[in-house]
Design a protein around this motif. Structure first.
Motif, PDB file in Angstrom:
ATOM      1  N   GLY A   8       0.673  -1.323  -0.105  1.00 56.61           N
ATOM      2  CA  GLY A   8       0.028   0.061  -0.012  1.00 56.61           C
ATOM      3  C   GLY A   8       0.914   1.409  -0.137  1.00 56.61           C
ATOM      4  N   SER A  12      -0.303   6.068   4.882  1.00 51.99           N
ATOM      5  CA  SER A  12       0.486   5.228   6.145  1.00 51.99           C
ATOM      6  C   SER A  12       1.629   4.828   5.711  1.00 51.99           C
ATOM      7  CB  SER A  12      -0.443   4.373   6.975  1.00 51.99           C
ATOM      8  OG  SER A  12      -1.223   3.846   6.519  1.00 51.99           O
ATOM      9  N   GLU A  31       2.403  -1.187  -4.554  1.00 50.16           N
ATOM     10  CA  GLU A  31       1.215  -0.221  -4.773  1.00 50.16           C
ATOM     11  C   GLU A  31       0.317  -0.746  -6.141  1.00 50.16           C
ATOM     12  OE1 GLU A  31      -0.680   2.219  -3.079  1.00 50.16           O
ATOM     13  OE2 GLU A  31      -1.682   1.851  -5.178  1.00 50.16           O
ATOM     14  N   GLN A  32      -1.035  -0.991  -5.938  1.00 48.44           N
ATOM     15  CA  GLN A  32      -1.526  -1.616  -6.901  1.00 48.44           C
ATOM     16  C   GLN A  32      -1.870  -0.345  -8.174  1.00 48.44           C
ATOM     17  OE1 GLN A  32      -5.199  -2.875  -5.282  1.00 48.44           O
ATOM     18  NE2 GLN A  32      -6.172  -1.026  -4.962  1.00 48.44           N
ATOM     19  N   SER A  43      -7.361  14.918  -0.669  1.00 47.68           N
ATOM     20  CA  SER A  43      -7.615  15.109   0.615  1.00 47.68           C
ATOM     21  C   SER A  43      -7.784  16.496   0.978  1.00 47.68           C
ATOM     22  CB  SER A  43      -6.764  14.378   1.506  1.00 47.68           C
ATOM     23  OG  SER A  43      -5.401  14.911   1.617  1.00 47.68           O
ATOM     24  N   GLY A  44      -8.792  16.722   1.571  1.00 44.84           N
ATOM     25  CA  GLY A  44      -9.085  18.180   2.331  1.00 44.84           C
ATOM     26  C   GLY A  44      -9.193  19.164   1.284  1.00 44.84           C
ATOM     27  N   ASN A  49      -5.595  18.154   4.726  1.00 41.46           N
ATOM     28  CA  ASN A  49      -5.813  18.308   6.240  1.00 41.46           C
ATOM     29  C   ASN A  49      -4.917  17.394   6.910  1.00 41.46           C
ATOM     30  OD1 ASN A  49      -8.839  18.648   8.394  1.00 41.46           O
ATOM     31  ND2 ASN A  49      -6.706  19.227   8.629  1.00 41.46           N
ATOM     32  N   VAL A 133      -1.410  -6.995  -4.896  1.00 40.09           N
ATOM     33  CA  VAL A 133      -1.290  -8.053  -4.008  1.00 40.09           C
ATOM     34  C   VAL A 133      -2.394  -8.867  -4.187  1.00 40.09           C
ATOM     35  CG1 VAL A 133      -0.645  -9.148  -1.609  1.00 40.09           C
ATOM     36  CG2 VAL A 133       0.580  -7.233  -2.601  1.00 40.09           C
ATOM     37  N   ASP A 338     -14.892  16.339   0.954  1.00 39.05           N
ATOM     38  CA  ASP A 338     -13.761  16.758   1.540  1.00 39.05           C
ATOM     39  C   ASP A 338     -12.992  15.748   2.289  1.00 39.05           C
ATOM     40  OD1 ASP A 338     -13.628  19.177   0.480  1.00 39.05           O
ATOM     41  OD2 ASP A 338     -13.831  20.308   2.389  1.00 39.05           O
ATOM     42  N   GLU A 339     -13.824  14.622   2.744  1.00 39.52           N
ATOM     43  CA  GLU A 339     -13.267  13.587   3.478  1.00 39.52           C
ATOM     44  C   GLU A 339     -14.326  12.492   3.813  1.00 39.52           C
ATOM     45  OE1 GLU A 339     -11.163  14.801   7.128  1.00 39.52           O
ATOM     46  OE2 GLU A 339     -10.781  12.751   7.595  1.00 39.52           O
ATOM     47  N   PHE A 340     -14.157  11.385   3.482  1.00 39.99           N
ATOM     48  CA  PHE A 340     -14.946  10.166   4.237  1.00 39.99           C
ATOM     49  C   PHE A 340     -14.016   8.883   4.357  1.00 39.99           C
ATOM     50  CE2 PHE A 340     -14.860   8.274  -0.127  1.00 39.99           C
ATOM     51  CZ  PHE A 340     -14.853   9.185  -1.090  1.00 39.99           C
ATOM     52  N   GLU A 369      -6.187   2.946   7.615  1.00 37.71           N
ATOM     53  CA  GLU A 369      -7.519   2.471   7.352  1.00 37.71           C
ATOM     54  C   GLU A 369      -7.772   0.971   7.632  1.00 37.71           C
ATOM     55  OE1 GLU A 369      -9.277   5.523   5.032  1.00 37.71           O
ATOM     56  OE2 GLU A 369     -11.116   4.231   4.920  1.00 37.71           O
ATOM     57  N   PHE A 382      -5.550  11.227   9.194  1.00 36.21           N
ATOM     58  CA  PHE A 382      -4.225  11.341   8.877  1.00 36.21           C
ATOM     59  C   PHE A 382      -3.526  10.976  10.064  1.00 36.21           C
ATOM     60  CE2 PHE A 382      -4.837  13.478   4.549  1.00 36.21           C
ATOM     61  CZ  PHE A 382      -4.917  12.194   3.832  1.00 36.21           C
TER      62      PHE A 382
HETATM   63  C1  FAD Z   1     -11.927  12.405  -0.622  1.00 35.34           C
HETATM   64  C2  FAD Z   1     -11.246  12.034   0.630  1.00 35.34           C
HETATM   65  C3  FAD Z   1     -10.691  13.265   1.530  1.00 35.34           C
HETATM   66  C4  FAD Z   1      -9.782  13.148   2.622  1.00 35.34           C
HETATM   67  N1  FAD Z   1      -9.392  14.108   3.257  1.00 35.34           N
HETATM   68  C5  FAD Z   1      -8.817  13.857   4.455  1.00 35.34           C
HETATM   69  C6  FAD Z   1      -8.265  14.970   5.160  1.00 35.34           C
HETATM   70  O1  FAD Z   1      -8.000  16.232   4.602  1.00 35.34           O
HETATM   71  N2  FAD Z   1      -7.662  14.740   6.149  1.00 35.34           N
HETATM   72  C7  FAD Z   1      -7.680  13.332   6.971  1.00 35.34           C
HETATM   73  O2  FAD Z   1      -7.010  13.210   7.951  1.00 35.34           O
HETATM   74  N3  FAD Z   1      -8.369  12.473   6.338  1.00 35.34           N
HETATM   75  C8  FAD Z   1      -9.010  12.609   5.000  1.00 35.34           C
HETATM   76  N4  FAD Z   1      -9.260  11.464   4.479  1.00 35.34           N
HETATM   77  C9  FAD Z   1      -9.169  10.244   5.159  1.00 35.34           C
HETATM   78  C10 FAD Z   1      -7.740   9.692   4.542  1.00 35.34           C
HETATM   79  O3  FAD Z   1      -7.518   9.818   3.191  1.00 35.34           O
HETATM   80  C11 FAD Z   1      -7.666   8.112   5.106  1.00 35.34           C
HETATM   81  O4  FAD Z   1      -8.021   8.178   6.293  1.00 35.34           O
HETATM   82  C12 FAD Z   1      -6.110   7.742   4.906  1.00 35.34           C
HETATM   83  O5  FAD Z   1      -5.603   8.031   3.227  1.00 35.34           O
HETATM   84  C13 FAD Z   1      -5.785   6.282   4.999  1.00 35.34           C
HETATM   85  O6  FAD Z   1      -4.763   5.926   4.721  1.00 35.34           O
HETATM   86  P1  FAD Z   1      -4.207   4.747   4.355  1.00 35.34           P
HETATM   87  O7  FAD Z   1      -2.595   4.635   4.103  1.00 35.34           O
HETATM   88  O8  FAD Z   1      -4.670   3.570   5.430  1.00 35.34           O
HETATM   89  O9  FAD Z   1      -4.775   4.374   3.015  1.00 35.34           O
HETATM   90  P2  FAD Z   1      -4.900   4.866   1.776  1.00 35.34           P
HETATM   91  O10 FAD Z   1      -4.403   6.202   1.663  1.00 35.34           O
HETATM   92  O11 FAD Z   1      -6.046   4.602   0.976  1.00 35.34           O
HETATM   93  O12 FAD Z   1      -3.914   4.081   0.781  1.00 35.34           O
HETATM   94  C14 FAD Z   1      -3.752   2.656   0.817  1.00 35.34           C
HETATM   95  C15 FAD Z   1      -3.158   2.297  -0.478  1.00 35.34           C
HETATM   96  O13 FAD Z   1      -3.015   1.006  -0.726  1.00 35.34           O
HETATM   97  C16 FAD Z   1      -3.198   0.564  -1.975  1.00 35.34           C
HETATM   98  N5  FAD Z   1      -3.854  -0.914  -1.988  1.00 35.34           N
HETATM   99  C17 FAD Z   1      -4.859  -1.292  -1.487  1.00 35.34           C
HETATM  100  N6  FAD Z   1      -4.933  -2.793  -1.661  1.00 35.34           N
HETATM  101  C18 FAD Z   1      -3.796  -3.151  -2.373  1.00 35.34           C
HETATM  102  C19 FAD Z   1      -3.367  -4.260  -2.738  1.00 35.34           C
HETATM  103  N7  FAD Z   1      -3.974  -5.604  -2.628  1.00 35.34           N
HETATM  104  N8  FAD Z   1      -2.106  -4.286  -3.280  1.00 35.34           N
HETATM  105  C20 FAD Z   1      -1.178  -3.130  -3.331  1.00 35.34           C
HETATM  106  N9  FAD Z   1      -1.951  -2.043  -3.171  1.00 35.34           N
HETATM  107  C21 FAD Z   1      -3.092  -1.975  -2.644  1.00 35.34           C
HETATM  108  C22 FAD Z   1      -4.203   1.623  -2.515  1.00 35.34           C
HETATM  109  O14 FAD Z   1      -4.069   1.688  -3.919  1.00 35.34           O
HETATM  110  C23 FAD Z   1      -3.752   2.967  -1.833  1.00 35.34           C
HETATM  111  O15 FAD Z   1      -2.869   3.725  -2.553  1.00 35.34           O
HETATM  112  C24 FAD Z   1      -9.782  11.731   3.354  1.00 35.34           C
HETATM  113  C25 FAD Z   1     -10.367  10.624   2.464  1.00 35.34           C
HETATM  114  C26 FAD Z   1     -11.191  10.782   1.240  1.00 35.34           C
HETATM  115  C27 FAD Z   1     -11.681   9.720   0.395  1.00 35.34           C
END
Ligand code: FAD
Length: 399
Positions: A8, A12, A31-32, A43-44, A49, A133, A338-340, A369, A382
């Protein structure tokens, strides 16, 4: 040298990779997608944000409907003040807005993406894009990670795949319990005639209430062209994500538009009637309500234009009731752009939060997440990613 695979390339995954010392680990991000950090980019509203200016771990955890207990120790290790310092050290200035949300001074999420890319280059991290993966196999002290077109071996594996159904299935096959995912942080669809043509009107201190699940929220409320939004609605959607899912997003929402009691509203109307008996009810100005809302409210109650003196006791009661306890039929949910986030994911009971390591499978770690952790809107989601990833990096750098 030991091999670390991070699955991923999102928030994170990149924060973890940016903190891993290349002298200790040969690190690969799988990364897929064909580009990294696509969610962070939007984001934001494109400004990212990045955290929230709340510097007490005990207060900070109150913004997490799922994960608050587990995150206390995590935030005691790395909290928003550490996020400020980390980015400042990398040359990124952050700014705090009036509502305590924190953004890069550049107002662009690209600044954060560039920082992570530079940092991972410095640490010689390999990033394999288009690498989805599909299977993970655990051997005695190694993992085999199989993508659509290749296979990798690792001593340590970090799952940072966000809300990926595919990865949750893989983790379930490895023995982890997955709390079923449901959406969080959304707005409400409502077609009640009271709201017609009122988009853009806001109420600074509304009180909203769903009596069937006994949940209440306060805060700013905004009428949109599809229904209702604003901080009060987003908070309610987050705290009640699971209950609202069970109700298929169909329920009665009670709204107190003025955050005052029925009796006070009634008395205010009686006072106005006594003071200005000849005034038209349509021109009455109370509780700073906008004219458009007031007109809709009267029309909805079938109270036609008349002088205040002609308002009956029943009319006054109807208006006071509508101001303090309007019942709106909610018919669905809409995305908050803006965020979900997703509520649900790896069961927190199966993770050791001192290290973010699986309690079931040694050398398997989680960040972001993918876990059953999510927060209100405001930079909290974040912050959980940064803190969890940082803990993993410090443990791995010390091995
Ligand atoms: C529109 C939007 C706006 C947001 N704005 C904010 C903000 O301003 N502030 C805030 O705190 N939070 C915000 N969030 C929430 C925040 O983006 C997430 O909580 C955060 O990105 C989670 O991070 P992560 O690393 O867990 O997952 P992600 O950032 O989703 O990254 C996961 C990665 O893993 C990859 N992946 C998934 N499955 C596989 C696989 N099988 N093999 C290889 N790669 C894979 C995906 O392609 C992705 O790139 C927002 C969310 C959205 C949808």
């Amino acid at each position: 040298m030991k091999k670390l695979i991070i699955i991923g390339g999102g928030a994170s995954g990149f924060f973890l990779a940016s903190n891993i010392h290349h002298s200790k680990w040969k690190t690969i991000i799988l990364e897929q997608a064909k580009k990294p950090l696509q969610k962070l980019k939007i984001s934001g509203g494109g400004r990212c944000n990045i955290t929230h200016a709340c510097f007490s771990p005990n207060k900070l955890v109150k913004y997490y409907p799922r994960g608050s207990k587990e995150l206390v120790s995590v935030f005691n290790y790395f909290q928003p003040s550490d996020t400020f310092e980390w980015f400042l050290q990398k040359g990124v200035n952050l700014k705090i807005e009036n509502d305590n949300r924190v953004f890069p001074e550049s107002n662009s999420s690209q600044t954060i993406i560039d920082t992570f890319i530079q940092q991972t280059k410095k640490e010689n991290i390999e990033i394999h894009y288009n690498s989805s993966v599909i299977t993970i196999k655990k051997f005695k002290d190694k993992f085999e990670v199989i993508t659509t077109d290749s296979s990798y071996y690792a001593d340590t594996l970090v799952i940072a795949t966000g809300s990926s159904m595919k990865m949750w299935k893989i983790l379930n096959q490895l023995g982890h319990t997955i709390i079923p995912p449901v959406p969080s942080l959304f707005t409400f669809i409502c077609n009640d005639p009271l709201l017609h043509n009122l988009q853009g009107i806001s109420f600074p201190e509304a009180e909203i209430h769903i009596s069937s699940i006994k949940i209440k929220e306060f805060g700013p409320l905004l009428i949109t062209h599809w229904g209702l939004s604003g901080p009060a609605i987003l908070k309610l959607s987050s705290w009640s994500a699971r209950e609202l899912y069970k109700m298929n997003y169909k329920f009665i929402l009670r709204v107190n538009w003025i955050s005052d009691t029925f009796d006070n509203a009634r008395e205010e109307l009686i006072r106005e009637k006594e003071k200005h008996p000849k005034k038209s009810v349509y021109t009455l100005k109370i509780y700073n309500l906008t004219q458009r809302f007031w007109n809709n409210l009267l029309e909805n109650l079938h109270i036609h234009d008349k002088n205040l003196a002609d308002l009956s006791k029943k009319d006054i009661n109807k208006i006071a009731e509508s101001l303090t306890n309007t019942q709106l039929q909610i018919s669905g949910k809409n995305i908050h752009k803006d965020e979900f986030v997703t509520a649900g994911g790896v069961d927190l009971k199966e993770v050791d939060f001192r290290t973010m390591q699986s309690k079931l499978i040694p050398n398997l770690f989680f960040a972001g997440e993918v876990l059953n952790i999510d927060a209100l809107t405001g930079g909290f989601n974040f912050q959980a990613c940064w803190s969890e990833a940082y803990i993993i990096s410090q443990l791995l750098n010390s091995i």
